[in-house]
Design a protein around this motif. Structure first.
Motif, PDB file in Angstrom:
ATOM      1  N   LEU B  21     -77.243 -67.051  78.543  1.00 14.55           N
ATOM      2  CA  LEU B  21     -77.818 -67.829  77.520  1.00 14.55           C
ATOM      3  C   LEU B  21     -76.429 -68.029  76.859  1.00 14.55           C
ATOM      4  O   LEU B  21     -76.448 -68.784  75.292  1.00 14.55           O
ATOM      5  CB  LEU B  21     -77.986 -66.187  76.612  1.00 14.55           C
ATOM      6  N   ASP B  25     -80.903 -69.953  73.497  1.00 13.89           N
ATOM      7  CA  ASP B  25     -81.868 -69.022  73.672  1.00 13.89           C
ATOM      8  C   ASP B  25     -82.538 -69.067  74.418  1.00 13.89           C
ATOM      9  O   ASP B  25     -83.039 -69.951  74.687  1.00 13.89           O
ATOM     10  CB  ASP B  25     -81.803 -68.555  72.230  1.00 13.89           C
ATOM     11  N   ASP B  57     -81.200 -59.627  69.964  1.00 14.42           N
ATOM     12  CA  ASP B  57     -82.790 -59.824  70.057  1.00 14.42           C
ATOM     13  C   ASP B  57     -83.520 -60.639  68.926  1.00 14.42           C
ATOM     14  O   ASP B  57     -82.999 -59.929  67.838  1.00 14.42           O
ATOM     15  CB  ASP B  57     -83.345 -59.143  71.257  1.00 14.42           C
ATOM     16  N   TYR B  66     -83.550 -64.375  73.071  1.00 16.58           N
ATOM     17  CA  TYR B  66     -82.089 -63.181  72.908  1.00 16.58           C
ATOM     18  C   TYR B  66     -81.535 -64.062  73.010  1.00 16.58           C
ATOM     19  O   TYR B  66     -81.402 -65.026  73.708  1.00 16.58           O
ATOM     20  CB  TYR B  66     -82.324 -62.850  74.973  1.00 16.58           C
ATOM     21  N   SER B  67     -80.350 -63.803  72.755  1.00 20.15           N
ATOM     22  CA  SER B  67     -79.690 -64.854  72.407  1.00 20.15           C
ATOM     23  C   SER B  67     -77.345 -63.993  72.703  1.00 20.15           C
ATOM     24  O   SER B  67     -77.810 -63.160  71.933  1.00 20.15           O
ATOM     25  CB  SER B  67     -79.243 -65.309  70.875  1.00 20.15           C
TER      26      SER B  67
END
Lengths: 95, 95
Positions: B21, B25, B57, B66-67
């Motif tokens: 990540l 993303d 998220d 997700y990030s």
DNA sequence: TCGTTATTTAGCTATTTAACTAAATAATAA
DNA sequence: TTATTATTTAGTTAAATAGCTAAATAACGA
């Protein structure tokens, strides 16, 4: 970064031990006295911290004096800084 | 620093997810594809990372993107710096 | 609507972890 | 030497963890 370091830091008791050692070097027994836990339990925690190289130990007669090893903390900070896009240098002068 | 953060970081799979990540993303499925592990297992890891606020998220249609959440990493670095007697400031100019 | 895809939840199991007690080791002091 | 103190090791147990499969939920496309 070794997995052992993250594992060692994942327990609250061990982090509290590191907090104590941040202030001053302490014997195993002295560390134990700060916890509501048996000496063997603390001894195990110290063993894990030692294996992760987060602390050093030195025999002083019948005592064992524990002290913080800051080297691994340095690496640790470098690791974390990668995630926020920062250079992990000691003397930062450029962004 | 919350215990959940240390717990979350104590697993190699979760740290590898953070590494992924860090670059970009990714959807849950995309993350899964990087591991030799079932999707439910990765989903569980993502839940733990989310609970520790290490990731965010966002639902995008049928996907979940997700990030990385860098905020907690900042706190984390501050925590670690205490141990080497450093001020956790963003723009360090003095040693 | 119906079938497919993406993701999560639920429930199960093996392994790891953190605590304990009892015993071993090591150094000091009488 | 013998007793005492400091610390660790060994062995046990309960709880936490990380993986799995099967099933549930949600959104999409035909």
């Amino acid at each position: 970064m070794k997995n052992a370091v993250f594992k060692a830091l994942s327990d609250p008791t061990r982090r509290k031990i590191l907090d104590l050692l941040k202030e001053r070097d302490l014997t195993a027994g002295n560390i134990s006295s700060h916890f509501n836990m048996t000496r063997p339990s603390i001894s195990q925690h110290l063993k894990i911290l030692k294996h992760a190289e987060l602390v050093h130990d030195m025999k002083k007669g019948q005592f064992v004096v524990y002290s913080l090893n800051t080297t691994v903390f340095q690496e640790f900070i470098s690791w974390a800084m990668h995630f926020i896009g920062k250079k992990p240098s000691g003397n930062m002068s450029s962004p």
